[in-house]
Design an enzyme around this catalytic site. Structure first.
Site, short mmCIF file in Angstrom:
data_model
loop_
_atom_site.label_atom_id
_atom_site.label_comp_id
_atom_site.label_asym_id
_atom_site.label_seq_id
_atom_site.Cartn_x
_atom_site.Cartn_y
_atom_site.Cartn_z
N CYS A 118 0.81 -1.23 0.00
CA CYS A 118 0.00 0.00 0.00
C CYS A 118 0.85 1.28 0.00
O CYS A 118 0.34 2.36 -0.28
CB CYS A 118 -0.97 0.00 1.18
SG CYS A 118 -2.13 -1.38 1.09
N HIS A 260 -3.36 7.26 1.81
CA HIS A 260 -3.73 5.95 1.29
C HIS A 260 -5.10 5.59 1.85
O HIS A 260 -5.37 5.78 3.03
CB HIS A 260 -2.68 4.92 1.70
CG HIS A 260 -3.16 3.51 1.51
ND1 HIS A 260 -3.64 3.07 0.30
CD2 HIS A 260 -3.27 2.47 2.36
CE1 HIS A 260 -4.02 1.80 0.43
NE2 HIS A 260 -3.80 1.42 1.68
N ASN A 290 -9.93 -0.43 -0.53
CA ASN A 290 -8.47 -0.28 -0.50
C ASN A 290 -7.89 -0.86 -1.79
O ASN A 290 -7.92 -2.07 -2.00
CB ASN A 290 -7.94 -1.03 0.74
CG ASN A 290 -6.44 -0.95 0.87
OD1 ASN A 290 -5.73 -0.56 -0.06
ND2 ASN A 290 -5.93 -1.35 2.03
N1 COA Z 1 -18.67 -8.33 9.09
C1 COA Z 1 -19.12 -8.55 10.33
N2 COA Z 1 -18.33 -8.82 11.35
C2 COA Z 1 -17.00 -8.88 11.13
C3 COA Z 1 -16.46 -8.67 9.85
C4 COA Z 1 -17.35 -8.40 8.81
N3 COA Z 1 -16.93 -8.16 7.55
N4 COA Z 1 -15.13 -8.78 9.92
C5 COA Z 1 -14.82 -9.06 11.19
N5 COA Z 1 -15.95 -9.13 11.92
C6 COA Z 1 -16.11 -9.41 13.35
C7 COA Z 1 -14.95 -10.18 13.94
O1 COA Z 1 -15.09 -11.56 13.68
C8 COA Z 1 -15.09 -9.85 15.40
O2 COA Z 1 -16.08 -10.66 15.94
P1 COA Z 1 -15.94 -11.25 17.44
O3 COA Z 1 -15.88 -10.02 18.32
O4 COA Z 1 -17.16 -12.06 17.57
O5 COA Z 1 -14.67 -12.02 17.41
C9 COA Z 1 -15.63 -8.42 15.38
O6 COA Z 1 -16.14 -8.19 14.06
C10 COA Z 1 -14.58 -7.38 15.69
O7 COA Z 1 -13.43 -7.66 14.93
P2 COA Z 1 -12.20 -6.72 14.92
O8 COA Z 1 -11.15 -7.30 13.99
O9 COA Z 1 -11.78 -6.39 16.31
O10 COA Z 1 -12.85 -5.41 14.26
P3 COA Z 1 -12.21 -4.02 13.97
O11 COA Z 1 -13.04 -2.98 14.58
O12 COA Z 1 -10.74 -4.01 14.25
O13 COA Z 1 -12.39 -3.89 12.41
C11 COA Z 1 -11.06 -4.05 10.42
C12 COA Z 1 -11.77 -4.81 11.53
C13 COA Z 1 -10.35 -5.07 9.53
C14 COA Z 1 -12.08 -3.29 9.63
C15 COA Z 1 -10.05 -3.06 11.05
O14 COA Z 1 -9.28 -3.71 12.02
C16 COA Z 1 -9.14 -2.45 10.03
O15 COA Z 1 -9.56 -1.81 9.12
N6 COA Z 1 -7.81 -2.60 10.24
C17 COA Z 1 -6.85 -2.04 9.35
C18 COA Z 1 -6.70 -2.94 8.20
C19 COA Z 1 -6.11 -2.25 7.03
O16 COA Z 1 -6.54 -1.22 6.62
N7 COA Z 1 -5.08 -2.87 6.47
C20 COA Z 1 -4.44 -2.38 5.36
C21 COA Z 1 -3.48 -1.33 5.79
S1 COA Z 1 -2.64 -0.78 4.41
#
Ligand code: COA
Length: 333
Positions: A118, A260, A290
C-alpha cells in the site's frame, strides 16, 4: 556528475482506470456473514471495483498510464522509465512494468516494478524523484495498479470486504530546480519485524508453490486488522509530520491531504492527530475500498480533474502498507 539540486520532478499529467464491475456491500451480504452497516461503520467502504476476467494489473496500468500521457501531452515513445507499483503482479516475472511498456509501445523506456504494497506509490515516487533530480531522465511514467480481488480469500469476511481493484498513474517531468513547484520531498520507511501483520504467506522462493499451502489458502492476504490499525495511524501521522517539518510547512498551509485509502477510521484518526480538518482530506474509499498501491494516484487523478487541486496548491501524501512500509510526500502544483 550532475548536482542533485539542479532539477525537480513535476506532475505533468494524471490518469486512472477503474474496472466497470461494482461489487456493493449488499451483494457481499448475500455471500458472507456480514452487513452493509458493519462494513460502513468500521471501514467507510460502500462498494469496490472488481476486474473483469480479461483484466489484470498490467492492462489496467496501461489504461491509466495512457490517460496520464495524454493529459501531459507526451507520446509513449518519449517515456524514459516506467515504474509500476504493484503487489498483485500479472506473473512472478517478467515485471508488470515490462508488459505495460509493451502495451503502450513505449520501447524507449526502461521498465521495472516496485513492491511496497500500500506504500508502493510513495516508494515509487521516491525512486522516480531521484532519477529526475539528478537529471538522468526527463519523463517518467509512475503507475500504481492492483488486482486485489485475485489475492483475497472471498470466504474471509475480515479481509475481503476491504479491498478493490484499479489503477492510477502520474506522468513526472524534469524541470529546473528554481521553479516553486513539483515534488518537494519524499520520506520512506520500512520495518520488516512487522511483516506478519499483513502478508500473503504462501512461499514461492521460500518453500516453492505447494499443494498444502494452496489448500491452507496461503496465497491469499492474511491480516491482523486490529494491530495493523493502531500501527497505521501512528506511522502515517508521524511521517506526515516529518514531511511538514522538512519543508518548513504548517498543516494550515496544506490545501489537501491525500492519504492511502485503507479505512475511513484510520484516515480520520490521522487527521485528528494532525489537527487537520477532515473536509481538507481526500477520501474516495467509499467507492473503491483499498486499492493498495493504486489508491493515492487514483486520488491524485480525481482531485486534479475535479478541481480539488489548483495551481499554487500544496498537497501532502501519506501511506502505510504491508512490510511494514510507510511514507509521505509533498507536492506543489
Ligand atoms: N462483518 C461482520 N463482522 C466482522 C467482519 C465483517 N466483515 N469482519 C470481522 N468481523 C467481526 C470479527 O469476527 C469480530 O467478531 P468477534 O468479536 O465475535 O470475534 C468483530 O467483528 C470485531 O473484529 P475486529 O477485527 O476487532 O474489528 P475491527 O473494529 O478491528 O475492524 C477491520 C476490523 C479489519 C475493519 C479493522 O481492524 C481495520 O480496518 N484494520 C486495518 C486494516 C487495514 O486497513 N489494512 C491495510 C493497511 S494498508
Amino acid at each position: 556528475m550532475t548536482d542533485s539540486k539542479n532539477f525537480k520532478a513535476v506532475v505533468a499529467g494524471t490518469g486512472a482506470y477503474l474496472p466497470e464491475k461494482i461489487l456493493t456491500n449488499q451483494e457481499l451480504e448475500k455471500k458472507l456473514d456480514t452487513s452493509d452497516a458493519w462494513i460502513v461503520e468500521r471501514t467507510g467502504i460502500r462498494e469496490r471495483r472488481i476486474a473483469a476476467k480479461d483484466e489484470c494489473a498490467s492492462s489496467m496500468a496501461a489504461k491509466a498510464g495512457r490517460q496520464a500521457l495524454e493529459a501531459g501531452g507526451l507520446e509513449a515513445k518519449e517515456v524514459d522509465l516506467i515504474i509500476v507499483c504493484t503487489s498483485s503482479p500479472d506473473v512472478l516475472f517478467p515485471s508488470t512494468a515490462c508488459f505495460v511498456q509493451n502495451e503502450l509501445e513505449a520501447f524507449g523506456a526502461a521498465a521495472f516494478d516496485v513492491s511496497a504494497v500500500c506504500s508502493g506509490f510513495i516508494f515509487g515516487l521516491s525512486v522516480a524523484e531521484q532519477y529526475l533530480k539528478t537529471g538522468r531522465y526527463e519523463n517518467i511514467l509512475l503507475i500504481g495498479s492492483e488486482v486485489n480481488s485475485r489475492i483475497v480469500d472471498w470466504t474471509d469476511r475480515s479481509t475481503c470486504i476491504l479491498f478493490g481493484d484499479g489503477a492510477g498513474a502520474v506522468l513526472l517531468k524534469r524541470v529546473e530546480w528554481g521553479k516553486p513547484l513539483g515534488v518537494m520531498s519524499t520520506h520512506i520507511y520500512s520495518d520488516g519485524s512487522l511483516s506478519d501483520l499483513i502478508c500473503v504467506p504462501g512461499g514461492i522462493g521460500k518453500s516453492g508453490i505447494n499443494k498444502d499451502d494452496i489448500d491452507d489458502k496461503k496465497y491469499f492476504i492474511k491480516m491482523s486488522g486490529n494491530a495493523t490499525f493502531k500501527v497505521a495511524v501512528k506511522r502515517m501521522a508521524d511521517v506526515i509530520r516529518e514531511a511538514l517539518k522538512f519543508n518548513d510547512l504548517s498543516m494550515e498551509e496544506v490545501s489537501l491531504l491525500i492519504p492511502h485509502q485503507a479505512n475511513e477510521r484510520i484516515i480520520s484518526a490521522v487527521a485528528d492527530r494532525l489537527k487537520y480538518p477532515l473536509e481538507k482530506v481526500f477520501m474516495n474509499i467509499q467507492k473503491y475500498g483499498n486499492t493498495s498501491a493504486a489508491s493515492i494516484p487514483i486520488g491524485i487523478n480525481e482531485a486534479r480533474r475535479s478541481g480539488r487541486i489548483e495551481p499554487g496548491d500544496t498537497t501532502v501524501l501519506g501511506s502505510v502498507g504491508a512490510g511494514l512500509t510507510w511514507g509521505s510526500a509533498v507536492i506543489k502544483w
